[in-house]
Design a protein around this motif. Structure first.
Motif: not given
Length: 253
Positions: A240-248
Motif C-alpha cells: 500500500r505504497y506509491d506505485i512509482g516508488e514501488t516499481l521504480g
C-alpha cells in the motif's frame, strides 16, 4: 500479507519476480496518476466532476453525444502531455526481458503502448481513448478528424461510411465488454505463476475477477494500491505504497 514498509515490500516483490517464469500485470487508473491522468473515484477524480454518460444515452441522444465529445476534448491536453510513469516503464522492462507475455489493463490512455509494449500485447478491457470508432460498422476515425467536425458543426460526428454515431474507442457503462479481450485476459490469468494487480480498486466487474481467477489457478497474487481492496485478504503480498516508488527499482532491469 501486507508489507510493513516500502522497502520490505520492494524486496519481497523482487524475490517473487525473480522466481516467477510468467508474470501477468493487471493495471488500473492508479498506475497513470503519476503521468498526470486523474483517476475516477478519488475526491478529485473524473466521476466526482461529471456523471458518466451511459452507452444507451450516447446512442439515443444527440446532446449526450455532444457532451461526451466536449468532455473528451476538454481532456485532450492532459492525454497528449502524458508520458509513461515509472510503473509503466517497469512493466515494459519486464516485458522486454521476456517475463511478461502481455499486460491486462482497465486503462484507456495508451501509455503501456507508449512505454514500449507492443500494441497486440496490451489487452485493453475498457478500450482506448486515443482514437474513435463508429458504433455501427466499427470503422476507425482519428481524433483530429472528429475534432474538426465537432468544431465546424458544433455536433458530435456520424460515420462517413454508415452514418451511425462515432464515439471514442472506449467501453462505456452499459456497453458490452469486448469478448476477444476478455477471453485473452482469462487465458493469461490462468496460465501465469505471478499476477500483479496494480493501481486498481478491484471493484469493477467482471474485470475484478481476473486476480481471483489467477489465484485459483495457482498463481501468486500481489496487489499494489494505495487504498485497501476487497481482495487484499487473498493476496500473497499487499503493498500500500506509491506505485512509482514501488516499481521504480525495476525500471530498466
Amino acid at each position: 500479507m501486507i508489507a510493513p514498509n516500502l522497502r520490505s515490500g520492494v524486496e519481497q516483490l523482487g524475490d517473487m519476480i525473480a522466481n516467477a517464469s510468467v508474470i501477468v500485470p493487471f493495471t488500473g487508473a492508479g498506475i497513470s496518476t503519476e503521468s498526470g491522468i486523474p483517476d475516477f473515484r478519488s475526491p478529485n477524480g473524473l466521476w466526482t466532476r461529471n456523471r458518466p454518460i451511459p452507452f444507451d444515452e450516447f446512442v439515443a441522444r444527440q446532446d449526450a453525444r455532444d457532451e461526451a465529445w466536449r468532455r473528451r476534448f476538454a481532456m485532450q491536453d492532459t492525454f497528449a502531455a502524458a508520458r509513461p510513469g515509472r510503473g509503466h516503464r517497469a512493466l515494459a522492462a519486464l516485458y522486454k526481458a521476456g517475463k511478461v507475455p502481455a499486460v491486462i489493463t482497465q486503462n484507456i490512455d495508451n501509455l503501456h503502448q507508449t512505454s514500449g509494449i507492443v500494441a497486440n500485447d496490451v489487452v485493453e478491457l475498457h478500450g482506448n481513448t486515443t482514437y474513435a470508432r463508429c458504433i455501427g460498422c466499427g470503422k476507425r476515425h482519428e481524433l483530429d478528424w472528429v475534432r474538426h467536425w465537432f468544431e465546424r458543426t458544433g455536433y458530435a460526428p456520424h460515420c462517413t461510411s454508415c452514418d451511425e454515431p462515432v464515439k471514442t474507442a472506449t467501453i462505456s457503462f452499459g456497453q458490452a465488454m469486448p469478448t476477444g479481450e476478455m477471453r485473452r485476459a482469462s487465458e493469461l490469468a490462468q496460465h501465469c505463476d505471478l499476477f500483479l494487480a496494480i493501481g486498481s480498486s478491484l471493484v469493477v466487474w467482471p474485470a475484478a475477477g481476473f486476480p481471483i481467477l489467477a489465484k485459483e489457478s495457482g498463481a501468486k497474487l500481489v496487489i499494489i494500491n494505495n487504498e485497501p481492496t476487497d481482495q487484499d485478504e487473498i493476496a500473497d503480498l499487499v503493498i500500500r505504497y506509491d506505485i512509482g516508488e514501488t516499481l521504480g527499482p525495476f525500471v530498466g532491469n
